[in-house]
Design an enzyme around this catalytic site. Structure first.
Site, PDB file in Angstrom:
ATOM      1  N   HIS A   1      -9.270   0.507   5.319  1.00  0.00           N
ATOM      2  CA  HIS A   1      -8.077   1.023   5.932  1.00  0.00           C
ATOM      3  C   HIS A   1      -8.275   1.903   7.160  1.00  0.00           C
ATOM      4  CE1 HIS A   1      -3.971   2.345   6.671  1.00  0.00           C
ATOM      5  NE2 HIS A   1      -3.495   1.299   5.849  1.00  0.00           N
TER       6      HIS A   1
ATOM      7  N   SER B   1       3.522  -2.650  10.410  1.00  0.00           N
ATOM      8  CA  SER B   1       4.792  -2.269  10.356  1.00  0.00           C
ATOM      9  C   SER B   1       5.627  -3.568  10.319  1.00  0.00           C
ATOM     10  CB  SER B   1       5.539  -1.678  11.613  1.00  0.00           C
ATOM     11  OG  SER B   1       4.817  -0.372  12.013  1.00  0.00           O
TER      12      SER B   1
ATOM     13  N   LYS C   1       0.101   4.252  -0.137  1.00  0.00           N
ATOM     14  CA  LYS C   1      -0.642   5.447   0.414  1.00  0.00           C
ATOM     15  C   LYS C   1      -0.238   6.489  -0.327  1.00  0.00           C
ATOM     16  CE  LYS C   1      -0.125   3.142   4.921  1.00  0.00           C
ATOM     17  NZ  LYS C   1       0.092   3.292   6.259  1.00  0.00           N
TER      18      LYS C   1
ATOM     19  N   ASN D   1       0.753  -1.163   0.005  1.00  0.00           N
ATOM     20  CA  ASN D   1       0.000  -0.113  -0.138  1.00  0.00           C
ATOM     21  C   ASN D   1       0.988   1.196   0.024  1.00  0.00           C
ATOM     22  OD1 ASN D   1      -1.897   2.011   0.397  1.00  0.00           O
ATOM     23  ND2 ASN D   1      -2.328   1.378   2.633  1.00  0.00           N
TER      24      ASN D   1
ATOM     25  N   GLU E   1      -6.669   4.262   8.283  1.00  0.00           N
ATOM     26  CA  GLU E   1      -6.449   5.728   7.855  1.00  0.00           C
ATOM     27  C   GLU E   1      -7.700   6.393   7.243  1.00  0.00           C
ATOM     28  OE1 GLU E   1      -2.032   4.967   7.367  1.00  0.00           O
ATOM     29  OE2 GLU E   1      -3.090   5.374   5.672  1.00  0.00           O
TER      30      GLU E   1
ATOM     31  N   GLY F   1       3.156   2.854  11.478  1.00  0.00           N
ATOM     32  CA  GLY F   1       3.833   4.032  11.157  1.00  0.00           C
ATOM     33  C   GLY F   1       4.598   4.568  12.519  1.00  0.00           C
TER      34      GLY F   1
ATOM     35  N   GLU G   1      -4.787  -4.822  10.910  1.00  0.00           N
ATOM     36  CA  GLU G   1      -4.139  -3.792  11.269  1.00  0.00           C
ATOM     37  C   GLU G   1      -4.093  -3.481  12.801  1.00  0.00           C
ATOM     38  OE1 GLU G   1      -4.354  -0.509   8.200  1.00  0.00           O
ATOM     39  OE2 GLU G   1      -6.260  -1.087   8.771  1.00  0.00           O
TER      40      GLU G   1
END
Length: 251
Positions: free
Chosen positions: A96, A214, A11, A9, A98, A174, A168
């Site tokens: 996702h 990660s 992003k 991904n 985010e 991140g 996730e």
């Protein structure tokens, strides 16, 4: 045997020329991979057409990072599933963390997106996972169960053949923190048990469940050795072709 997948991904990273060069490097290095490992890359919408050209004839599949919950019309800034199909997308990532956190994406909206994606012939990578507060309160199992049930339980066992789940741990995205292999396996096994409750053992056994927090070359081997982890949804490490391929070689 479950499909082993490593999906990148990207992003909101890379310009179009940079993305094309990255895709070329991934395609070139994908020749090193065993036949049972599938690669997917999900560039920004602006990159889909030129990256699709790069991927033609390769073993690397193309994914979008999102899709609209409408088929067409006055929805400025949105991208419909038929548009994605027309540029050779095979997958779309949905839900996702985010998108949930920054854009208020709800399970109800995701049901509509999944419905449209599957109807258009796209495969779906559905993301689920808890944030740090939810984990600290011991709510992670409840949160993940609700995310899976609220979306996937609206569909059929046959639909599940075109769905991949990505777990996730939001607290590990991140941040440089990674869930331990034991933590990751525990949730992956739990997700598989939820699928089994609704759709039966065969569907659960066939479901590909990816780890999305990660994952990098230094920890991929340990994570992928877990019996219920079938690959990774990779963020930062997918922006370097060498690292991305190293992760895919970790099975």
């Amino acid at each position: 045997m479950r499909k082993l997948i490593v999906a990148g991904n990207w992003k909101m990273n890379t310009t179009v020329p940079e993305g094309v060069e990255l895709a070329k490097a991934v395609v070139e290095k994908s020749a090193e991979l065993p036949a049972n490992v599938s690669l997917i890359i999900a560039p920004p919408f602006t990159h889909l057409c030129p990256v699709a050209e790069v991927l033609k004839g390769s073993k690397v599949a193309l994914s979008a990072q999102n899709c609209a919950d409408q088929t067409k019309g006055a929805y400025t800034g949105e991208v419909a599933v038929d548009m994605l199909k027309s540029v050779c997308c095979e997958y779309t990532i949905l839900g996702h963390s985010e998108r949930r956190q920054y854009y208020g994406e709800t399970d109800a909206k995701l049901v509509e997106k999944v419905k449209l994606a599957l109807a258009a012939g796209l495969k779906v990578i559905l993301c689920v996972g808890e944030n740090i507060d939810q984990r600290n309160k011991g709510e992670h199992f409840q949160v993940v169960r609700e995310q899976v049930e609220n979306v996937l339980f609206k569909f059929t066992a046959e639909d599940m053949a075109n769905v991949v789940i990505a777990y996730e741990p939001v607290w590990a995205i991140g941040t440089g923190v990674t869930a331990t292999s034991e933590q990751a396996e525990e949730i992956h096994c739990f997700i598989r048990s939820i699928i089994k409750e609704k759709f039966g053992s065969q569907v659960a056994d066939d479901m590909t469940i990816l780890y999305g927090g990660s994952c990098k070359p230094s920890n991929a081997k340990e994570l992928f050795a877990c019996p219920d982890i079938d690959g990774g949804l990779i963020g930062g490490a997918a922006l370097k072709a060498d690292d991305f391929i190293k992760i895919a070689l970790s099975f």
